[in-house]
Design a protein around this motif. Structure first.
Motif, PDB file in Angstrom:
ATOM      1  N   ARG A 145     161.697 112.537  76.136  1.00 10.57           N
ATOM      2  CA  ARG A 145     161.165 111.627  77.146  1.00 10.57           C
ATOM      3  C   ARG A 145     161.985 110.339  77.097  1.00 10.57           C
ATOM      4  N   ALA A 148     159.980 106.937  77.481  1.00 10.27           N
ATOM      5  CA  ALA A 148     158.727 106.887  76.730  1.00 10.27           C
ATOM      6  C   ALA A 148     158.342 105.446  76.437  1.00 10.27           C
ATOM      7  N   ASP A 241     149.047 116.866  76.513  1.00 10.35           N
ATOM      8  CA  ASP A 241     149.472 116.663  77.897  1.00 10.35           C
ATOM      9  C   ASP A 241     150.990 116.776  77.895  1.00 10.35           C
ATOM     10  N   ARG A 243     153.016 116.534  80.093  1.00  8.43           N
ATOM     11  CA  ARG A 243     153.702 115.668  81.050  1.00  8.43           C
ATOM     12  C   ARG A 243     153.896 114.254  80.493  1.00  8.43           C
ATOM     13  N   ASP A 244     152.819 113.638  79.969  1.00 13.63           N
ATOM     14  CA  ASP A 244     152.930 112.226  79.585  1.00 13.63           C
ATOM     15  C   ASP A 244     152.902 111.994  78.076  1.00 13.63           C
ATOM     16  N   THR A 246     150.470 112.553  75.830  1.00 12.67           N
ATOM     17  CA  THR A 246     149.188 112.306  75.181  1.00 12.67           C
ATOM     18  C   THR A 246     148.798 113.505  74.319  1.00 12.67           C
ATOM     19  N   GLU A 284     147.881 108.310  72.840  1.00 11.11           N
ATOM     20  CA  GLU A 284     148.789 108.294  73.983  1.00 11.11           C
ATOM     21  C   GLU A 284     150.217 108.003  73.521  1.00 11.11           C
ATOM     22  N   ASN A 285     151.192 108.555  74.261  1.00 11.29           N
ATOM     23  CA  ASN A 285     152.616 108.408  73.923  1.00 11.29           C
ATOM     24  C   ASN A 285     152.929 108.925  72.526  1.00 11.29           C
ATOM     25  N   GLU A 290     158.791 115.647  76.865  1.00 11.53           N
ATOM     26  CA  GLU A 290     158.089 116.167  78.020  1.00 11.53           C
ATOM     27  C   GLU A 290     158.571 117.611  78.196  1.00 11.53           C
ATOM     28  N   ARG A 312     149.795 118.515  86.032  1.00  7.87           N
ATOM     29  CA  ARG A 312     149.965 118.410  84.583  1.00  7.87           C
ATOM     30  C   ARG A 312     150.791 119.542  84.006  1.00  7.87           C
TER      31      ARG A 312
END
Length: 313
Positions: A145, A148, A241, A243-244, A246, A284-285, A290, A312
């Protein structure tokens, strides 16, 4: 226990791309090479209260090495907010799952930590090594990512909140960690383990903010954790997740329901697992990758996927 019976089990390849497990106290060369080629591993440990947790460790390919068939060296360490950290110490049981998502290949390993170096990594003395069936793995390609956000948001609760529910509803994959019945007996080879579960988005249902439900599909090889969960229902779930970045960690207790509704049975489910939550941790992160979505498992009916979950993938 594959649904096609003993014949397919005997034909199973030891790399885990087809059929049943073959347990060994030594890692075959192809497993040693496999782990060395991976950029992440899913791992499980137990905290001081004995609760299993599942998480992920990351590194450039080569961060895992095996100088001997019964040793796996992991040069990675959890972040300070990662519950996996609670159970990493000399003598601790650890389960590991290597997943090559583009090829849907996976191999599992478990054992005890022989040398633990805080903030650096650990050496695992392997007690079991085996491949797994590739069913229900969604193909994804990990990519760093590049954008990020270095800031990390952490949330801990004893129940699910809306953002957690949304992530779970969109998930087509999760990982489950459990304890073996003989974890307390260091003279026996069993300990902690972790495995993959997959389905179409929505296959994990939120019953309430304290309870989840998911199916045990035909041929999904849930018999391994199932027997242990009947003895010790404590388990940990990991939902990512893709995608992001998490990561959602869930700790709780599993309950097996042997009868399933007719509609669920037609989709291949043979049992239901209800999961009562004790603790929810959202980071998160937390994942530096990704994952580009390549396709659902051919064992799933893609036409039944929830279109609202496509963002997602």
């Amino acid at each position: 226990m594959e649904s096609s019976g003993a014949d397919e089990s005997r034909r199973a390849r030891s790399d885990g791309t087809k059929g049943a497990r073959r347990h060994s106290q030594l890692m075959p060369d192809q497993h040693r090479e496999f782990f060395a080629s991976q950029p992440f591993v899913v791992a499980s440990s137990a905290d001081r209260e004995g609760r299993p947790w599942a998480s992920m460790l990351f590194g450039a390919p080569g961060f895992m090495t095996s100088d001997e068939p019964d040793l796996l060296k992991v040069k990675a360490w959890p972040a300070s907010d990662d519950p996996l950290l609670y159970g990493l110490h000399n003598g601790a049981s650890v389960g590991g799952l290597g997943s090559e998502l583009p090829s849907r290949r996976r191999n599992r390993v478990n054992g005890r930590i022989e040398e633990c170096r805080n903030d650096i990594g650990f050496t695992l003395r392997v007690q079991q090594s085996f491949g797994n069936c590739h069913k229900y793995i969604q193909a994804r390609a990990p990519q760093p990512r590049l954008k990020a956000d270095p800031r990390r948001a952490i949330q801990s609760n004893d129940h699910l909140v809306k953002t957690d529910i949304d992530l779970i509803a969109a998930a087509d994959t999760f990982f489950i960690a459990w304890r073996s019945a003989s974890l307390a007996d260091s003279s026996k080879p069993n300990g902690l383990d972790v495995s993959h579960r997959g389905g179409l988005p929505g296959f994990v249902q939120v019953v309430s903010d304290h309870e989840l439900c998911f199916p045990d599909y035909k041929g999904n090889l849930l018999f391994n954790p199932l027997g242990n969960l009947l003895t010790d229902p404590r388990a940990g779930l990991l939902i990512v997740d893709f995608r992001d970045g998490t990561i959602l960690h869930l700790s709780g207790r599993a309950r097996v329901v042997w009868d399933v509704p007719e509609a669920m049975a037609r989709s291949g489910a043979e049992r239901q697992i209800f999961f009562n939550l004790d603790c929810v941790m959202r980071r998160e992160n937390a994942c530096p990758f990704e994952f580009d979505f390549l396709g659902y498992s051919p064992h799933l009916n893609e036409a039944e996927a929830n279109p609202q979950s496509s963002s997602r993938k």
